[in-house]
Structure formats: C-alpha cells, structure tokens
Design an enzyme around this catalytic site. Structure first.
Site, PDB file in Angstrom:
ATOM      1  N   ILE A   2      44.991  31.702  49.515  1.00  0.00           N
ATOM      2  CA  ILE A   2      45.039  32.190  50.902  1.00  0.00           C
ATOM      3  C   ILE A   2      44.035  31.465  51.814  1.00  0.00           C
ATOM      4  O   ILE A   2      44.224  31.399  53.026  1.00  0.00           O
ATOM      5  CB  ILE A   2      44.824  33.730  50.928  1.00  0.00           C
ATOM      6  N   GLN A  34      32.518  32.415  40.831  1.00  0.00           N
ATOM      7  CA  GLN A  34      33.722  33.245  40.724  1.00  0.00           C
ATOM      8  C   GLN A  34      33.611  34.433  41.678  1.00  0.00           C
ATOM      9  O   GLN A  34      32.615  35.168  41.638  1.00  0.00           O
ATOM     10  CB  GLN A  34      33.909  33.753  39.279  1.00  0.00           C
ATOM     11  N   HIS A  88      41.484  32.804  36.719  1.00  0.00           N
ATOM     12  CA  HIS A  88      42.415  31.968  37.490  1.00  0.00           C
ATOM     13  C   HIS A  88      41.954  30.528  37.439  1.00  0.00           C
ATOM     14  O   HIS A  88      40.769  30.239  37.321  1.00  0.00           O
ATOM     15  CB  HIS A  88      42.544  32.448  38.936  1.00  0.00           C
ATOM     16  N   HIS A 129      42.189  26.944  39.510  1.00  0.00           N
ATOM     17  CA  HIS A 129      42.504  26.318  40.805  1.00  0.00           C
ATOM     18  C   HIS A 129      43.096  24.932  40.567  1.00  0.00           C
ATOM     19  O   HIS A 129      42.582  24.161  39.742  1.00  0.00           O
ATOM     20  CB  HIS A 129      41.231  26.104  41.630  1.00  0.00           C
TER      21      HIS A 129
HETATM   22  P1  AMP Z   1      37.013  31.992  42.784  1.00  0.00           P
HETATM   23  O1  AMP Z   1      35.887  31.752  43.755  1.00  0.00           O
HETATM   24  O2  AMP Z   1      37.139  30.927  41.749  1.00  0.00           O
HETATM   25  O3  AMP Z   1      36.938  33.379  42.186  1.00  0.00           O
HETATM   26  O4  AMP Z   1      38.333  31.874  43.645  1.00  0.00           O
HETATM   27  C1  AMP Z   1      38.975  32.942  44.227  1.00  0.00           C
HETATM   28  C2  AMP Z   1      40.035  32.351  45.110  1.00  0.00           C
HETATM   29  O5  AMP Z   1      40.977  33.345  45.408  1.00  0.00           O
HETATM   30  C3  AMP Z   1      39.509  31.820  46.458  1.00  0.00           C
HETATM   31  O6  AMP Z   1      39.862  30.447  46.589  1.00  0.00           O
HETATM   32  C4  AMP Z   1      40.229  32.694  47.479  1.00  0.00           C
HETATM   33  O7  AMP Z   1      40.587  31.996  48.635  1.00  0.00           O
HETATM   34  C5  AMP Z   1      41.451  33.145  46.711  1.00  0.00           C
HETATM   35  N1  AMP Z   1      42.022  34.420  47.127  1.00  0.00           N
HETATM   36  C6  AMP Z   1      41.370  35.583  47.335  1.00  0.00           C
HETATM   37  N2  AMP Z   1      42.242  36.550  47.703  1.00  0.00           N
HETATM   38  C7  AMP Z   1      43.475  35.977  47.717  1.00  0.00           C
HETATM   39  C8  AMP Z   1      44.777  36.449  48.020  1.00  0.00           C
HETATM   40  N3  AMP Z   1      44.996  37.707  48.406  1.00  0.00           N
HETATM   41  N4  AMP Z   1      45.808  35.570  47.933  1.00  0.00           N
HETATM   42  C9  AMP Z   1      45.591  34.286  47.568  1.00  0.00           C
HETATM   43  N5  AMP Z   1      44.376  33.785  47.265  1.00  0.00           N
HETATM   44  C10 AMP Z   1      43.328  34.614  47.350  1.00  0.00           C
END
Ligand code: AMP
Ligand code: ZN
Length: 139
Positions: free
Chosen positions: A33, A95, A101, A103
């Site tokens: 997002i 995180q 997840h 990326h």
């Molecule tokens: P991390 O910092 O590795 O935990 O990455 C979390 C990722 O999730 C970030 O890049 C956010 O932009 C993404 N994110 C958070 N909420 C959503 C959502 N509702 N839909 C899509 N991506 C999201």
C-alpha cells in the site's frame, strides 16, 4: 491458524480487499500500500506466522520459488533493471507488521528507492569467532 486481529491474516484470507497479483492455497501476493517503487509486492502466507522463526519449513520451501517467479514477472511488467527481495524479522530489523511477509521490490538504475546498509569494518579474529559460534549452532 489465523489471527483475527492481524491485518495480513485478514488480507491474505480475502476478508479485507487488496490488489492481488497471485493466490494459491498457501499464499496471497499483494501490492504494498506504500510502495518503495511501483510494483512493490508482498508475499503473505494465509496462515499466521509472526516471522521467519515461526515459519514452518514446508512453507519456507515454497516461498523462494514463488519469489523467483514474481521477481521475473515484475521485472518484465515494470521494465525494471533489478529487483530487491527483502524480509524483516523483529522491530529491530524494521518489521512493522508481525505476520511473515517477503517484499519484492522492482528497481531502476539510480532510483534510490531503498537505502542499502553502510558497509562496516571487519576484524579477522572476530570474524573467525563469529563464524565458529554460528556454525556450532547449525549442527
Ligand atoms: P515491514 O516493515 O517489513 O513489516 O513491512 C510492512 C509493509 O506492509 C510495509 O511496506 C507497508 O507499506 C505494508 N502494508 C501495511 N499495511 C498494508 C495494507 N493494508 N496493504 C498493503 N500493504 C500494507
Ligand atoms: Zn497474521
């Protein structure tokens, strides 16, 4: 197991809409997002595992083949010059969502989309000790 309070469980299982790129019995792949670059995707397991330490080996085995296919697809789709595969575990590692997840971030030459680490110094004896310490835990 799913966690009703986890946003990625809800997205992965279709209870919250997302821009889905791919889905199978184990994973949903969505567009991030707040993308670092256009085409930035997240591989989400449908089951809740907080991080790589909780991820079962059988799920882990499926993640990299999927990442490989997605990396090739996004490279072509976005006409990228390169692709970063990033996976954070724990707040110390950046995180922000505690559901495993991966990326996948398409990159263009000179786009500055993602800061890389600052190369540090290494001391030979210390390197040897660290390698031995980790190596012992792998047995
Ligand atoms: P991390 O910092 O590795 O935990 O990455 C979390 C990722 O999730 C970030 O890049 C956010 O932009 C993404 N994110 C958070 N909420 C959503 C959502 N509702 N839909 C899509 N991506 C999201
Ligand atoms: Zn979850």
């Amino acid at each position: 197991m799913k966690d009703d309070n986890c946003i990625f469980c809800l997205i992965a299982n279709g209870q919250i809409p997302s821009n889905t790129v791919y889905e199978d019995g184990d994973f949903r792949v969505i567009l991030d997002i707040s993308p670092a670059a256009k085409g930035h995707m997240l591989i989400l397991p449908k089951e809740h595992y907080a991080n790589i330490f909780e991820l079962p080996e059988e799920t882990a085995k499926k993640v990299l083949p999927l990442a490989k296919k997605l990396a090739a697809a996004v490279k072509e789709a976005m006409n990228a010059d390169g692709v970063n595969i990033v996976q954070n575990n724990g707040t110390a590692a950046g995180q922000t969502v505690p559901h495993f997840h991966l990326h996948i971030i398409p990159r263009k030459e000179g786009d500055n989309a993602m800061p890389l680490w600052t190369p540090g110094e290494s001391v030979p004896e210390e390197q040897a000790q660290i390698a031995e310490k980790i190596s012992k835990l792998m047995k």
